[in-house]
Design an enzyme around this catalytic site. Sequence first.
Site, PDB file in Angstrom:
ATOM      1  N   CYS A 199       0.838  -1.204   0.000  1.00 44.93           N
ATOM      2  CA  CYS A 199       0.000   0.000   0.000  1.00 44.93           C
ATOM      3  C   CYS A 199       0.876   1.259   0.000  1.00 44.93           C
ATOM      4  O   CYS A 199       1.735   1.429   0.869  1.00 44.93           O
ATOM      5  CB  CYS A 199      -0.919  -0.008   1.213  1.00 44.93           C
ATOM      6  SG  CYS A 199      -1.771   1.556   1.479  1.00 44.93           S
TER       7      CYS A 199
ATOM      8  N   ASP B 103       0.043  16.718  -0.651  1.00 47.18           N
ATOM      9  CA  ASP B 103      -0.385  15.960  -1.828  1.00 47.18           C
ATOM     10  C   ASP B 103       0.604  16.205  -2.977  1.00 47.18           C
ATOM     11  O   ASP B 103       1.056  17.326  -3.191  1.00 47.18           O
ATOM     12  CB  ASP B 103      -1.801  16.387  -2.247  1.00 47.18           C
ATOM     13  CG  ASP B 103      -2.443  15.399  -3.194  1.00 47.18           C
ATOM     14  OD1 ASP B 103      -3.410  14.731  -2.786  1.00 47.18           O
ATOM     15  OD2 ASP B 103      -1.983  15.279  -4.353  1.00 47.18           O
TER      16      ASP B 103
ATOM     17  N   ASN C 277     -12.901  10.739   0.042  1.00 45.48           N
ATOM     18  CA  ASN C 277     -13.563  10.072  -1.078  1.00 45.48           C
ATOM     19  C   ASN C 277     -13.645   8.579  -0.790  1.00 45.48           C
ATOM     20  O   ASN C 277     -12.682   7.984  -0.307  1.00 45.48           O
ATOM     21  CB  ASN C 277     -12.769  10.300  -2.369  1.00 45.48           C
ATOM     22  CG  ASN C 277     -12.734  11.760  -2.777  1.00 45.48           C
ATOM     23  OD1 ASN C 277     -13.735  12.468  -2.642  1.00 45.48           O
ATOM     24  ND2 ASN C 277     -11.594  12.220  -3.274  1.00 45.48           N
TER      25      ASN C 277
ATOM     26  N   GLY D 116     -14.290   8.964  -6.722  1.00 46.63           N
ATOM     27  CA  GLY D 116     -12.954   9.218  -7.263  1.00 46.63           C
ATOM     28  C   GLY D 116     -11.817   8.761  -6.381  1.00 46.63           C
ATOM     29  O   GLY D 116     -10.680   9.230  -6.537  1.00 46.63           O
TER      30      GLY D 116
ATOM     31  N   THR E  57      -8.707   6.941  -5.416  1.00 45.93           N
ATOM     32  CA  THR E  57      -7.677   6.278  -6.219  1.00 45.93           C
ATOM     33  C   THR E  57      -6.641   5.559  -5.366  1.00 45.93           C
ATOM     34  O   THR E  57      -5.929   4.685  -5.871  1.00 45.93           O
ATOM     35  CB  THR E  57      -6.946   7.294  -7.120  1.00 45.93           C
ATOM     36  OG1 THR E  57      -6.352   8.301  -6.300  1.00 45.93           O
ATOM     37  CG2 THR E  57      -7.904   7.922  -8.128  1.00 45.93           C
TER      38      THR E  57
ATOM     39  N   HIS F 130      -6.294   3.509   0.932  1.00 43.17           N
ATOM     40  CA  HIS F 130      -5.906   3.655   2.340  1.00 43.17           C
ATOM     41  C   HIS F 130      -6.552   4.982   2.718  1.00 43.17           C
ATOM     42  O   HIS F 130      -6.225   6.009   2.099  1.00 43.17           O
ATOM     43  CB  HIS F 130      -4.382   3.694   2.453  1.00 43.17           C
ATOM     44  CG  HIS F 130      -3.834   3.898   3.831  1.00 43.17           C
ATOM     45  ND1 HIS F 130      -2.822   3.129   4.372  1.00 43.17           N
ATOM     46  CD2 HIS F 130      -4.128   4.819   4.788  1.00 43.17           C
ATOM     47  CE1 HIS F 130      -2.521   3.558   5.585  1.00 43.17           C
ATOM     48  NE2 HIS F 130      -3.304   4.600   5.867  1.00 43.17           N
TER      49      HIS F 130
ATOM     50  N   HIS G 116      -7.897   8.531   3.578  1.00 50.32           N
ATOM     51  CA  HIS G 116      -7.163   9.797   3.704  1.00 50.32           C
ATOM     52  C   HIS G 116      -8.157  10.936   3.653  1.00 50.32           C
ATOM     53  O   HIS G 116      -9.133  10.906   2.916  1.00 50.32           O
ATOM     54  CB  HIS G 116      -6.116   9.946   2.601  1.00 50.32           C
ATOM     55  CG  HIS G 116      -6.615   9.633   1.225  1.00 50.32           C
ATOM     56  ND1 HIS G 116      -6.765   8.344   0.769  1.00 50.32           N
ATOM     57  CD2 HIS G 116      -7.032  10.427   0.206  1.00 50.32           C
ATOM     58  CE1 HIS G 116      -7.228   8.361  -0.461  1.00 50.32           C
ATOM     59  NE2 HIS G 116      -7.422   9.622  -0.831  1.00 50.32           N
TER      60      HIS G 116
HETATM   61  P1  5GP Z   1      -8.104  10.142  -3.808  1.00 51.48           P
HETATM   62  O1  5GP Z   1      -8.325  10.394  -5.284  1.00 51.48           O
HETATM   63  O2  5GP Z   1      -7.886   8.675  -3.525  1.00 51.48           O
HETATM   64  O3  5GP Z   1      -9.163  10.751  -2.909  1.00 51.48           O
HETATM   65  O4  5GP Z   1      -6.789  10.923  -3.446  1.00 51.48           O
HETATM   66  C1  5GP Z   1      -5.519  10.377  -3.594  1.00 51.48           C
HETATM   67  C2  5GP Z   1      -4.550  11.527  -3.537  1.00 51.48           C
HETATM   68  O5  5GP Z   1      -3.266  11.006  -3.339  1.00 51.48           O
HETATM   69  C3  5GP Z   1      -4.516  12.357  -4.818  1.00 51.48           C
HETATM   70  O6  5GP Z   1      -4.843  13.705  -4.513  1.00 51.48           O
HETATM   71  C4  5GP Z   1      -3.080  12.191  -5.314  1.00 51.48           C
HETATM   72  O7  5GP Z   1      -2.550  13.360  -5.886  1.00 51.48           O
HETATM   73  C5  5GP Z   1      -2.347  11.787  -4.046  1.00 51.48           C
HETATM   74  N1  5GP Z   1      -1.188  10.943  -4.282  1.00 51.48           N
HETATM   75  C6  5GP Z   1      -1.131   9.857  -5.097  1.00 51.48           C
HETATM   76  N2  5GP Z   1       0.098   9.308  -5.053  1.00 51.48           N
HETATM   77  C7  5GP Z   1       0.834  10.074  -4.199  1.00 51.48           C
HETATM   78  C8  5GP Z   1       2.194  10.004  -3.749  1.00 51.48           C
HETATM   79  O8  5GP Z   1       2.976   9.124  -4.125  1.00 51.48           O
HETATM   80  N3  5GP Z   1       2.601  10.951  -2.871  1.00 51.48           N
HETATM   81  C9  5GP Z   1       1.761  11.951  -2.440  1.00 51.48           C
HETATM   82  N4  5GP Z   1       2.271  12.845  -1.572  1.00 51.48           N
HETATM   83  N5  5GP Z   1       0.477  12.032  -2.835  1.00 51.48           N
HETATM   84  C10 5GP Z   1       0.022  11.104  -3.711  1.00 51.48           C
HETATM   85 ZN    ZN Z   2      -2.290   1.286   3.668  1.00 59.24          ZN
END
Ligand code: 5GP
Ligand code: ZN
Length: 114
Positions: free
Chosen positions: A4, A30, A87, A93, A95, A98, A100
């Site tokens: 993860c 982010d 989310n 959305g 992605t 885990h 957050h």
């Molecule tokens: P979700 O779309 O799942 O709500 O948000 C996932 C967030 O994780 C996105 O805003 C994306 O830019 C961020 N993210 C994805 N991979 C990484 C990473 O390797 N490092 C950091 N700091 N943020 C990440």
């Molecule tokens: Zn995790």
Amino acid sequence: MSSCLFCRIAAAEIPAKVVYQDADLVVFEDINPQAPLHCLVIPRRHVATLNDLSPDDATLVGQMQYRAAQIARERGYAEGGYRTVMNCNADAGQTVFHIHLHLLAGRRLGWPPG
Ligand code: 5GP
Ligand code: ZN
């Protein structure tokens, strides 16, 4: 969970710009910020989605929200405003699986969200 991404960030196996951490939480910037302040608040413990929370996790989720509010205040956004978002699954959305909490601030945020 070793596969993860956010577990690996929490364990410092993958670098991130960490802005806060304690025994339960890590907060980092982010990688693709959508506002001048865009941080992610995660629990150290792996929970894939909001659907996977148990009643015992209520305090943990409260800690996440409280920490976001503290960081927003420290950065000067308490009065002007900010947004926190979690989310859950495809239609929202999500992605990274885990949980957050997104903390967004520093620009006018539209409503309803897209
Ligand atoms: P979700 O779309 O799942 O709500 O948000 C996932 C967030 O994780 C996105 O805003 C994306 O830019 C961020 N993210 C994805 N991979 C990484 C990473 O390797 N490092 C950091 N700091 N943020 C990440
Ligand atoms: Zn995790």
